[in-house]
Design a protein around this motif. Structure first.
Motif, mmCIF file in Angstrom:
data_model
loop_
_atom_site.group_PDB
_atom_site.id
_atom_site.type_symbol
_atom_site.label_atom_id
_atom_site.label_comp_id
_atom_site.label_asym_id
_atom_site.label_seq_id
_atom_site.Cartn_x
_atom_site.Cartn_y
_atom_site.Cartn_z
ATOM 1 N N GLN A 148 0.820 -1.212 0.000
ATOM 2 C CA GLN A 148 0.000 0.000 0.000
ATOM 3 C C GLN A 148 0.853 1.260 0.000
ATOM 4 O O GLN A 148 0.532 2.239 -0.688
ATOM 5 N N LYS A 149 1.949 1.234 0.743
ATOM 6 C CA LYS A 149 2.847 2.389 0.764
ATOM 7 C C LYS A 149 3.432 2.647 -0.627
ATOM 8 O O LYS A 149 3.498 3.790 -1.099
ATOM 9 N N LEU A 150 3.847 1.584 -1.273
ATOM 10 C CA LEU A 150 4.459 1.718 -2.593
ATOM 11 C C LEU A 150 3.442 2.147 -3.648
ATOM 12 O O LEU A 150 3.721 3.006 -4.493
ATOM 13 N N GLU A 151 2.270 1.549 -3.605
ATOM 14 C CA GLU A 151 1.232 1.904 -4.569
ATOM 15 C C GLU A 151 0.787 3.349 -4.392
ATOM 16 O O GLU A 151 0.505 4.052 -5.374
ATOM 17 N N SER A 152 0.736 3.807 -3.139
ATOM 18 C CA SER A 152 0.373 5.206 -2.872
ATOM 19 C C SER A 152 1.406 6.166 -3.443
ATOM 20 O O SER A 152 1.091 7.322 -3.755
ATOM 21 N N ALA A 153 2.648 5.678 -3.577
ATOM 22 C CA ALA A 153 3.715 6.496 -4.168
ATOM 23 C C ALA A 153 3.742 6.385 -5.693
ATOM 24 O O ALA A 153 4.625 6.952 -6.342
ATOM 25 N N GLY A 154 2.776 5.657 -6.258
ATOM 26 C CA GLY A 154 2.662 5.559 -7.714
ATOM 27 C C GLY A 154 3.493 4.466 -8.349
ATOM 28 O O GLY A 154 3.676 4.463 -9.573
ATOM 29 N N LEU A 155 3.977 3.520 -7.558
ATOM 30 C CA LEU A 155 4.797 2.441 -8.102
ATOM 31 C C LEU A 155 3.925 1.246 -8.487
ATOM 32 O O LEU A 155 2.863 1.033 -7.913
ATOM 33 N N ARG A 156 4.419 0.479 -9.461
ATOM 34 C CA ARG A 156 3.716 -0.719 -9.918
ATOM 35 C C ARG A 156 4.248 -1.911 -9.122
ATOM 36 O O ARG A 156 5.422 -2.275 -9.235
ATOM 37 N N VAL A 157 3.375 -2.521 -8.335
ATOM 38 C CA VAL A 157 3.790 -3.491 -7.316
ATOM 39 C C VAL A 157 3.028 -4.803 -7.469
ATOM 40 O O VAL A 157 1.856 -4.809 -7.863
ATOM 41 N N LYS A 158 3.716 -5.899 -7.140
ATOM 42 C CA LYS A 158 3.053 -7.195 -7.075
ATOM 43 C C LYS A 158 3.545 -7.937 -5.843
ATOM 44 O O LYS A 158 4.737 -7.935 -5.530
ATOM 45 N N GLN A 159 2.601 -8.558 -5.128
ATOM 46 C CA GLN A 159 2.951 -9.428 -4.015
ATOM 47 C C GLN A 159 2.933 -10.877 -4.504
ATOM 48 O O GLN A 159 1.954 -11.318 -5.102
ATOM 49 N N ASP A 160 4.017 -11.598 -4.244
ATOM 50 C CA ASP A 160 4.051 -13.009 -4.597
ATOM 51 C C ASP A 160 3.816 -13.825 -3.329
ATOM 52 O O ASP A 160 4.740 -14.146 -2.592
ATOM 53 N N THR A 161 2.561 -14.141 -3.094
ATOM 54 C CA THR A 161 2.193 -14.883 -1.880
ATOM 55 C C THR A 161 1.860 -16.338 -2.191
ATOM 56 O O THR A 161 1.190 -17.006 -1.405
ATOM 57 N N ARG A 162 2.306 -16.828 -3.327
ATOM 58 C CA ARG A 162 2.065 -18.228 -3.670
ATOM 59 C C ARG A 162 2.663 -19.123 -2.584
ATOM 60 O O ARG A 162 3.819 -18.947 -2.190
ATOM 61 N N ASP A 163 1.870 -20.071 -2.120
ATOM 62 C CA ASP A 163 2.339 -20.924 -1.026
ATOM 63 C C ASP A 163 2.870 -22.268 -1.510
ATOM 64 O O ASP A 163 3.235 -23.130 -0.705
ATOM 65 N N ASN A 164 2.914 -22.463 -2.830
ATOM 66 C CA ASN A 164 3.408 -23.742 -3.357
ATOM 67 C C ASN A 164 4.845 -23.650 -3.859
ATOM 68 O O ASN A 164 5.367 -24.597 -4.436
ATOM 69 N N TYR A 165 5.481 -22.487 -3.672
ATOM 70 C CA TYR A 165 6.882 -22.312 -4.037
ATOM 71 C C TYR A 165 7.627 -21.664 -2.876
ATOM 72 O O TYR A 165 7.113 -20.727 -2.267
ATOM 73 N N PRO A 166 8.845 -22.094 -2.590
ATOM 74 C CA PRO A 166 9.638 -21.460 -1.543
ATOM 75 C C PRO A 166 10.228 -20.137 -2.026
ATOM 76 O O PRO A 166 10.258 -19.862 -3.226
ATOM 77 N N PRO A 167 10.700 -19.295 -1.114
ATOM 78 C CA PRO A 167 11.213 -17.975 -1.494
ATOM 79 C C PRO A 167 12.321 -18.023 -2.548
ATOM 80 O O PRO A 167 12.311 -17.217 -3.484
ATOM 81 N N GLY A 168 13.282 -18.945 -2.421
ATOM 82 C CA GLY A 168 14.390 -18.997 -3.374
ATOM 83 C C GLY A 168 13.928 -19.232 -4.801
ATOM 84 O O GLY A 168 14.482 -18.674 -5.749
ATOM 85 N N TRP A 169 12.910 -20.084 -4.950
ATOM 86 C CA TRP A 169 12.333 -20.323 -6.285
ATOM 87 C C TRP A 169 11.732 -19.023 -6.825
ATOM 88 O O TRP A 169 11.915 -18.688 -7.995
ATOM 89 N N LYS A 170 11.045 -18.302 -5.958
ATOM 90 C CA LYS A 170 10.419 -17.046 -6.386
ATOM 91 C C LYS A 170 11.473 -16.011 -6.775
ATOM 92 O O LYS A 170 11.296 -15.264 -7.743
ATOM 93 N N TYR A 171 12.575 -15.963 -6.009
ATOM 94 C CA TYR A 171 13.652 -15.019 -6.363
ATOM 95 C C TYR A 171 14.108 -15.261 -7.800
ATOM 96 O O TYR A 171 14.211 -14.330 -8.612
ATOM 97 N N SER A 172 14.383 -16.526 -8.102
ATOM 98 C CA SER A 172 14.866 -16.874 -9.441
ATOM 99 C C SER A 172 13.821 -16.578 -10.512
ATOM 100 O O SER A 172 14.148 -16.112 -11.609
ATOM 101 N N ASP A 173 12.565 -16.841 -10.183
ATOM 102 C CA ASP A 173 11.478 -16.611 -11.132
ATOM 103 C C ASP A 173 11.381 -15.132 -11.507
ATOM 104 O O ASP A 173 11.292 -14.780 -12.686
ATOM 105 N N TRP A 174 11.429 -14.254 -10.520
ATOM 106 C CA TRP A 174 11.287 -12.828 -10.795
ATOM 107 C C TRP A 174 12.566 -12.224 -11.367
ATOM 108 O O TRP A 174 12.508 -11.239 -12.110
ATOM 109 N N GLU A 175 13.707 -12.826 -11.045
ATOM 110 C CA GLU A 175 14.948 -12.403 -11.705
ATOM 111 C C GLU A 175 14.893 -12.753 -13.180
ATOM 112 O O GLU A 175 15.309 -11.970 -14.037
ATOM 113 N N LEU A 176 14.375 -13.925 -13.508
ATOM 114 C CA LEU A 176 14.209 -14.338 -14.897
ATOM 115 C C LEU A 176 13.301 -13.369 -15.642
ATOM 116 O O LEU A 176 13.536 -13.033 -16.803
#
Length: 528
Positions: free
Chosen positions: A357-385
């Protein structure tokens, strides 16, 4: 390019170890691609080819795995997925707003061109003839007269211009359209860079005087520079094309030229043409001036295409995937919770929501990755890709310390930021990333421009995958001779442009290729 498979991969890990996990991958599959070849479908997350080792395969892999394109069963045609189309929309919104400030209006003209109209301007059709796709049948019935699919729209629009323009009060006529065109390339198709159907804008304008036309050419070219340098963080050289390389049938062509260091090839970024009075003569576009005299109009045409996306990928991408400039990124910041055992996950989601909410209020384009079927490290690599510019990690200790961890995609620097400063710091980092991407790309590009005076030095620089700045006599026969003498497996060298910013040319300087008196500096190289 090869490796046209849509590859899927899996990787596992956590923030603390960032090690690959042990999920059992699905069985290897095979996929038939448009060329008819069968290739193995990979099953790991992330890139398998390094950019500096096999650039062609790296590019083919990154545009697919990052979710930018999907291959189609017609060779040379590609599906633009939302991840890439959103970039096109950002550029479209910028450019559309800017040309409307100039009084240019949007319109739409048909996709089909009659053979009579297409062939009316001899030089023009000769330039496009090998690429024109024709409709010859309707159902099972042969058409009496084939109909062309537009490779560009001069011959579609200008017969109508002749109807609409009668007097000086009808000028200037300034139209643009956002559409697709078809050019049936025989060269090996490459997503974004060289495809048989692509998206573009094409502006077509008519003026009473050459001075008005010249002024618009410069203004539009500067908008193209902004697209590349200020949005895509890609350095370009503004210049004018040679007589050999200019738009067929036009008076002169201005261009923004980019350069791909990994291949040593220049690439035409976008062009703004002054067509002069050639087309108005062919299509009889006259106007009566305020003195009652009948004159031909002066015309321009200008365009940029979805090629810009491919250039951006080639310049900034790395061995982990895309690197998106923040100005065009669909998602500028991704927020990833980093849970541990016995931690209230709802508490982590609340923290993520607060930061979002803080970021969106500042006009930034934001996404939360709250998928519970992948661990954080997998998500890091996914978004880096996928190339997201900034990652925010929130773990239990971050919540306890009222902070977040920010990780930059461009250089992977990490920084812990207090919660109350998160919006401002994220915005500042995005600006820094945008500036850094351009700075790095320009430094590399500048190292790839070699200034020479002799043929021997020209050949050495060319073979070293450089753009070559050389004094030239501006002679068509000399340029054709250079092409013939440098023709090889990797293609011939040609003029990319004569830069507007010309170095000093001392008296007595001779052309590097002919020995004749040099008239100006030209930028030479092999190109896409």
């Amino acid at each position: 390019m090869s490796s046209e498979a849509n590859q899927e991969e899996l990787q596992n890990g956590t923030r603390s170890t960032n090690k690959q996990g042990s999920k059992k991958p699905p069985k290897e599959k095979k996929e038939t691609v448009p060329s008819g070849k069968e290739v193995k479908k990979e099953t790991k997350l992330g890139m398998t080819v390094k950019k500096n080792e096999n650039f062609g395969d790296w590019y083919s892999e990154v545009v697919v795995k990052s979710g930018m394109i999907e291959y189609y069963d017609v060779s040379g045609c590609y599906i633009l997925r939302p991840w890439s189309y959103a970039i096109w929309e950002v550029l479209k919104d910028f450019f559309d707003a800017e040309i409307k400030k100039l009084g240019i209006q949007n319109s739409y003209f048909p996709l089909f061109v009659s053979e009579q109209a297409l062939t009316k301007e001899k030089d023009h059709i000769e330039g496009f003839a090998p690429e024109v796709a024709w409709v010859t049948k309707s159902g099972n019935t042969e058409l009496e007269v084939p109909i062309a699919i537009r490779p560009t729209s001069e011959t579609v629009m200008y017969p109508v211009f002749a109807k609409w323009i009668r007097g000086h009060r009808d000028l200037p006529l300034r139209l643009n359209q956002w559409c697709n065109v078809v050019r049936w390339e025989f060269k090996h198709p490459t997503p974004f860079i060289r495809s048989r159907e692509f998206l573009w804008q094409e502006g077509h304008t008519a003026f009473a005087t050459k001075e008005e036309a010249d002024e618009e050419v410069k203004i539009v070219l500067e908008l193209y520079r902004k697209i590349y340098e200020e949005y895509l963080a890609v350095p370009v050289v503004k210049g004018i094309k040679s007589e050999v390389e200019k738009f067929a049938g036009g008076l002169y062509t201005t261009t923004v030229e980019a350069f791909i260091p990994n291949t040593g090839r220049g690439i035409q970024g976008a062009t703004s043409h002054c067509l002069g009075q050639n087309f108005s003569k062919m299509f009889e576009i006259f106007f009566e001036d305020d003195k009652g005299e009948r004159s031909l109009v002066w015309q321009n045409s200008w365009a940029f295409t979805t090629r810009v996306i491919g250039v951006m990928v080639m310049i900034h991408g790395d061995d982990k995937g895309l690197v998106l400039p923040p100005k065009v990124a669909t998602v500028q910041v991704v927020i990833i919770p980093v849970p541990y055992k016995n931690v209230d996950f709802n508490q982590m989601l609340d923290a993520c929501n607060e930061v979002s909410q803080k970021l969106e209020s500042a006009g930034l384009r934001v996404k939360q990755d709250t998928r519970d079927n992948y661990p954080p490290g997998w998500k890091y690599s996914d978004w880096e890709l996928k190339g997201v510019p900034l990652r925010i990690e929130i773990g239990p200790k971050d919540i306890e310390n009222k902070q977040v961890r920010m990780v930059r995609r461009d250089n992977f620097e990490k920084e812990d930021v207090p919660l109350e400063k998160v919006a401002q710091r994220a915005a500042d980092l995005l600006d820094e990333i945008q500036a850094n991407l351009f700075k790095k790309a320009k430094e590399v590009r500048d190292l790839c421009i070699k200034k020479v005076f002799t043929w021997e030095d020209f050949i050495e620089a060319l073979n070293d995958k450089k753009m070559v700045l050389a004094p030239w006599c501006d002679d068509v026969e000399v340029e054709e001779d250079v092409k013939a003498r440098t023709k090889g497996d990797t293609g011939a060298a040609k003029t990319l442009c004569m830069p507007f910013e010309q170095p000093d040319l001392p008296d007595g300087t001779v052309c590097f290729a002919s020995g004749k008196p040099a008239k100006r500096w030209a930028l030479w190289g092999r190109s896409y």
